[in-house]
Design an enzyme around this catalytic site. Structure first.
Site, PDB file in Angstrom:
ATOM      1  N   CYS A 143      -5.712  -2.743   1.901  1.00  0.00           N
ATOM      2  CA  CYS A 143      -5.422  -2.915   3.338  1.00  0.00           C
ATOM      3  C   CYS A 143      -6.622  -3.178   4.250  1.00  0.00           C
ATOM      4  O   CYS A 143      -7.020  -4.310   4.437  1.00  0.00           O
ATOM      5  CB  CYS A 143      -4.599  -1.743   3.854  1.00  0.00           C
ATOM      6  N   GLU A 150       0.838  -1.206   0.000  1.00  0.00           N
ATOM      7  CA  GLU A 150       0.000   0.000   0.000  1.00  0.00           C
ATOM      8  C   GLU A 150       0.878   1.263   0.000  1.00  0.00           C
ATOM      9  O   GLU A 150       1.822   1.371   0.780  1.00  0.00           O
ATOM     10  CB  GLU A 150      -0.899  -0.009   1.244  1.00  0.00           C
ATOM     11  N   LYS A 177      -9.674   2.831  -2.228  1.00  0.00           N
ATOM     12  CA  LYS A 177      -9.813   2.064  -0.978  1.00  0.00           C
ATOM     13  C   LYS A 177     -11.233   2.189  -0.407  1.00  0.00           C
ATOM     14  O   LYS A 177     -11.686   3.307  -0.131  1.00  0.00           O
ATOM     15  CB  LYS A 177      -8.772   2.591   0.017  1.00  0.00           C
TER      16      LYS A 177
HETATM   17  N1  LIG Z   1      -3.425   0.852   6.078  1.00  0.00           N
HETATM   18  C1  LIG Z   1      -4.413   0.434   6.825  1.00  0.00           C
HETATM   19  O1  LIG Z   1      -5.564   0.479   6.429  1.00  0.00           O
HETATM   20  N2  LIG Z   1      -4.068  -0.037   8.049  1.00  0.00           N
HETATM   21  C2  LIG Z   1      -5.012  -0.199   9.084  1.00  0.00           C
HETATM   22  C3  LIG Z   1      -4.545  -1.121  10.120  1.00  0.00           C
HETATM   23  C4  LIG Z   1      -4.861  -2.518   9.761  1.00  0.00           C
HETATM   24  O2  LIG Z   1      -5.975  -2.977  10.001  1.00  0.00           O
HETATM   25  O3  LIG Z   1      -4.015  -3.159   9.181  1.00  0.00           O
END
Ligand SMILES: NC(=O)NCCC(=O)O
Length: 394
Positions: free
Chosen positions: A233, A119, A196
């Site tokens: 993610c 990401e 996203k």
């Molecule tokens: N980048 C991202 O959405 N991280 C959130 C934390 C997770 O759940 O991995």
């Protein structure tokens, strides 16, 4: 300290007898033998020189009478940032380009057909800071920005489909920012993009200060090598997000991530979620995480009373592939850049669907009705109490 454990695999390999290791592999990974694929000597030498890990594993399918095998080589790259976060923005971006290009070149020489990065691979994950400057300056056009231009050339050179997760600035719509995965075809064109869908509001993941939930739905990109989709993610915690890519016909779903060992990222969940998605949706998944610590110039707080700090914690890498039958390969390390390659036969998707019937038995109609009731303002959860039974008897 977190960074000291190289990988889950290293703990297992170093402590089990060969018999126990085989049993562990059978029970945990789904097969005794990892089906390691030999790599070119030149790739191993290049990886050593540039200090990144490289590994390749095969996921074969049964031979069919009516369809030829559909073998695709898929790569994922995990990496740390290249220079400190107080350097000028373009310098930081170019340093990451230079570092990752060496890994893409090896993937190209290995004949990788589709590659995906972690990401927001071309920048530090600065959203923990809540500062807008200078981090918003990393944002760029998905279609014409420097990152897409850089990758376009490599896509053509290696006839490779590239999935590139970036901070997008939508110049046509008032400069709004998005967290976007750009899908570049092997001919260098942008096939499309996935924004996203689920933005975290947990721990130091303060991304909602920068961009909103995506508006692109669940597109599946029909590439020359197969139908692919991107679940960015935090979307990996949302089963319906995974499910919709399956409904739209995805054969491989990438999960480019930025996640840490602490509760917000939950390392113990990492090995389960993308794997479970592969099982329930009968497609291949690839989970890709960032690597290392990223320290920012200014301290930030976490609204938990603890002292202010300058980094979000260790991004623990551990990228891995899972096949539609739930069999997975060993992950990359927790603390090193790496290229993981999977030689997958896409015929396995339909073979598993035919065998396990998860789609046939899924009862979508029932859930559509139930969910539409859940959305009603006066919805009453369907809970049955012991006393209700007594009342029925009276
Ligand atoms: N980048 C991202 O959405 N991280 C959130 C934390 C997770 O759940 O991995």
């Amino acid at each position: 300290m977190d960074g000291e454990t190289k990988s889950l695999e290293s703990i297992i390999d170093n402590n089990l007898s060969s018999h126990d290791l085989e049993e562990f592999n059978r029970i945990y990974y789904g097969r005794k033998n990892h089906h390691e694929v030999p790599l070119k000597d030149s790739s191993i030498a290049a990886a050593k020189e540039s200090d990144f890990e490289i590994a390749a594993y095969a996921f074969p399918a049964k031979k069919e009478h009516t369809r030829p095998s559909r073998i695709v080589k898929v790569g994922v790259i995990q990496h740390s940032i290249a220079i400190p976060t107080d350097r000028p923005i373009n310098e930081q971006k170019n340093a990451i380009f230079a570092k990752v290009k060496k890994i893409i070149d090896v993937a190209g020489q290995e004949g990788v057909n589709i590659i995906c990065f972690q990401e927001l691979w071309n920048m530090p994950f600065a959203f923990c800071t809540r500062e807008k400057q200078p981090w918003c300056e990393f944002a760029e056009s998905a279609e014409e920005g420097p990152t897409t231009r850089f990758l376009r050339e490599l896509a053509i050179k290696y006839s490779m489909v590239i999935v590139s997760s970036i901070l997008e600035r939508d110049e046509k719509h008032a400069d709004i920012l998005w967290n976007t995965a750009v899908v570049i075809s092997d001919s260098g064109n942008v096939i499309g993009k996935q924004r996203k869908n689920h933005i975290p509001r947990v721990g130091d993941f303060n991304e909602s200060n920068y961009y909103m939930e995506g508006n692109t739905g669940h597109p599946v990109f029909a590439t020359r090598y197969g139908k692919i989709a991107v679940n960015i993610c935090f979307g990996r915690h949302h089963v319906l997000n995974w499910m919709m890519f399956g409904q739209n016909g995805a054969e491989i779903v990438f999960n480019p991530s930025a996640t840490i060992a602490a509760e917000a990222g939950s390392e113990y969940m990492w090995n389960i979620e993308a794997r479970n998605a592969a099982i329930t949706n009968c497609y291949y998944t690839a989970a890709i995480n960032r690597v290392g610590y990223e320290e920012f110039p200014n301290e930030f707080t976490s609204a938990d009373g603890k002292p202010a700090h300058k980094d979000i914690g260790l991004f623990y890498g551990s990228s891995y592939f899972t096949a539609p039958d739930g069999v997975r390969c060993p992950g990359l390390s927790r603390n090193k850049d790496g290229l993981l390659i999977s030689v997958m036969d896409l015929n396995l998707n339909r073979q598993i669907r035919d065998r396990r019937c998860y789609y046939m038995t899924q009862r979508l109609d029932m859930y559509v009705k139930s969910l539409s009731r859940v959305l009603e303002l006066d919805y009453k959860p369907q809970v049955v109490h012991e006393n209700d039974k007594c009342k029925e008897k009276e």
